[in-house]
Design a protein around this motif. Structure first.
Motif, mmCIF file in Angstrom:
data_model
loop_
_atom_site.group_PDB
_atom_site.id
_atom_site.type_symbol
_atom_site.label_atom_id
_atom_site.label_comp_id
_atom_site.label_asym_id
_atom_site.label_seq_id
_atom_site.Cartn_x
_atom_site.Cartn_y
_atom_site.Cartn_z
ATOM 1 N N ASP A 100 0.834 -1.208 0.000
ATOM 2 C CA ASP A 100 0.000 0.000 0.000
ATOM 3 C C ASP A 100 0.871 1.262 0.000
ATOM 4 O OD1 ASP A 100 -2.197 -1.631 0.054
ATOM 5 O OD2 ASP A 100 -2.497 -1.465 2.233
ATOM 6 N N GLU A 101 1.963 1.200 0.725
ATOM 7 C CA GLU A 101 2.870 2.344 0.782
ATOM 8 C C GLU A 101 3.463 2.635 -0.592
ATOM 9 O OE1 GLU A 101 6.240 3.840 3.939
ATOM 10 O OE2 GLU A 101 6.404 1.792 3.182
ATOM 11 N N LEU A 102 3.862 1.587 -1.282
ATOM 12 C CA LEU A 102 4.408 1.754 -2.629
ATOM 13 C C LEU A 102 3.333 2.263 -3.586
ATOM 14 C CD1 LEU A 102 7.203 1.276 -3.915
ATOM 15 C CD2 LEU A 102 6.387 -0.952 -4.680
ATOM 16 N N THR A 103 2.114 1.772 -3.398
ATOM 17 C CA THR A 103 1.000 2.239 -4.228
ATOM 18 C C THR A 103 0.788 3.738 -4.066
ATOM 19 O OG1 THR A 103 -0.114 0.087 -4.069
ATOM 20 C CG2 THR A 103 -1.464 1.992 -4.687
ATOM 21 N N GLU A 104 0.830 4.208 -2.826
ATOM 22 C CA GLU A 104 0.644 5.634 -2.558
ATOM 23 C C GLU A 104 1.750 6.477 -3.188
ATOM 24 O OE1 GLU A 104 -1.890 7.262 -1.189
ATOM 25 O OE2 GLU A 104 -2.900 5.304 -1.217
ATOM 26 N N ALA A 133 13.589 0.110 -2.369
ATOM 27 C CA ALA A 133 14.857 0.840 -2.300
ATOM 28 C C ALA A 133 14.889 1.957 -3.330
ATOM 29 C CB ALA A 133 16.027 -0.123 -2.520
ATOM 30 N N ARG A 134 14.430 1.654 -4.518
ATOM 31 C CA ARG A 134 14.474 2.638 -5.609
ATOM 32 C C ARG A 134 13.420 3.724 -5.438
ATOM 33 N NH1 ARG A 134 13.743 -0.740 -9.185
ATOM 34 N NH2 ARG A 134 11.475 -0.540 -9.338
ATOM 35 N N ASP A 135 12.170 3.330 -5.187
ATOM 36 C CA ASP A 135 11.071 4.293 -5.231
ATOM 37 C C ASP A 135 10.737 4.921 -3.885
ATOM 38 O OD1 ASP A 135 10.660 4.022 -7.999
ATOM 39 O OD2 ASP A 135 9.543 2.170 -7.683
ATOM 40 N N GLU A 136 11.053 4.245 -2.794
ATOM 41 C CA GLU A 136 10.783 4.812 -1.469
ATOM 42 C C GLU A 136 12.022 5.467 -0.868
ATOM 43 O OE1 GLU A 136 9.370 3.412 3.025
ATOM 44 O OE2 GLU A 136 9.236 1.998 1.331
ATOM 45 N N LEU A 137 13.172 4.799 -0.999
ATOM 46 C CA LEU A 137 14.394 5.304 -0.370
ATOM 47 C C LEU A 137 15.284 6.090 -1.322
ATOM 48 C CD1 LEU A 137 15.349 2.100 1.662
ATOM 49 C CD2 LEU A 137 14.001 4.068 2.416
#
Length: 233
Positions: A100-104, A133-137
């Motif tokens: 869900d976090e990645l979706t947001e 790692a790529r999209d959140e961090l």
């Protein structure tokens, strides 16, 4: 049916790791060594002593750059590893929440919610940690910290940069030493700014003027201090 012809694109951002260290090392080598030489020479020191001071500055500066880059970039690498370890644990504990976090994240970038959810599911199925790692961090193979590469690049380019004003000590007449080192170093700095900008795809004139101005300022300040203390002593 039209076939897509794929080709590999070499993006300039891929150079950011070694290019930053190279430009920093070479710039510091020219500026610090030239400033040291100009300051010592302005104090009316014998050319032989100026050369010794310059060589000592080259060796000490190269080692300092290597150690400083290795320590600072290693700290960045440690932080990245800690973040990845935390993310790995969170993925194991609550994969649904992480999905869900990645979706947001994708929704925030303009992707429709349903499509963003499917993208998150597919990317996590292929490699959940890599996706987060790529999209959140913001950690990827291109931008990841490489301490040894940064240390070696900075030390090598510092030595090359420092060797340029040192060469002028050898070839220039003693009475023109300060002027020769200053002018030559500014030329070297201008070339460095242009080469660095060219390699990074940035505007050449702005980078050249920026590097040259601060180099001239450092050398003028050091020469003034050297002349002042040389007169007093």
């Amino acid at each position: 049916m039209t076939r897509l012809r794929l080709h590999r694109e070499n993006h300039l951002v891929e150079r950011i790791g070694w290019l930053r260290a190279a430009v920093l090392g070479a710039n510091d080598g020219i500026v610090s060594t030239a400033s040291l030489i100009v300051g010592v020479a302005a104090a009316s020191t014998a050319p032989g002593d100026v050369l010794i001071a310059g060589v000592a500055g080259l060796v000490a500066g190269a080692m300092s750059m290597a150690a400083g880059e290795y320590v600072s970039v290693s700290s960045q690498a440690d932080t990245e590893k800690a973040d990845l370890a935390r993310e790995r644990a969170e993925l194991a504990a609550s994969p649904e929440f992480e999905r869900d976090e990645l979706t947001e994240i994708y929704v925030g970038r303009g992707v429709e919610p349903e499509l963003a959810r499917r993208v998150a599911e597919q990317l996590m199925a292929k490699g959940a940690l890599a996706a987060h790692a790529r999209d959140e961090l913001g950690i990827s193979d291109t931008t990841t910290a490489r301490p040894l590469q940064a240390a070696l690049t900075s030390a090598a380019t510092f030595a090359v940069g420092a060797a340029m004003p040192l060469l002028m000590v050898v070839v220039a007449p003693a009475e023109w030493l300060v002027v020769a080192v200053s002018v030559a170093s500014l030329v070297f700095l201008a070339l460095l700014g242009a080469i660095g900008a060219r390699a990074g795809g940035a505007g050449i004139w702005r980078a050249t003027v920026r590097v040259t101005f601060w180099g001239a300022f450092a050398m003028a300040l050091t020469a003034g201090i050297g002349r002042l203390f040389g007169t007093v002593v």
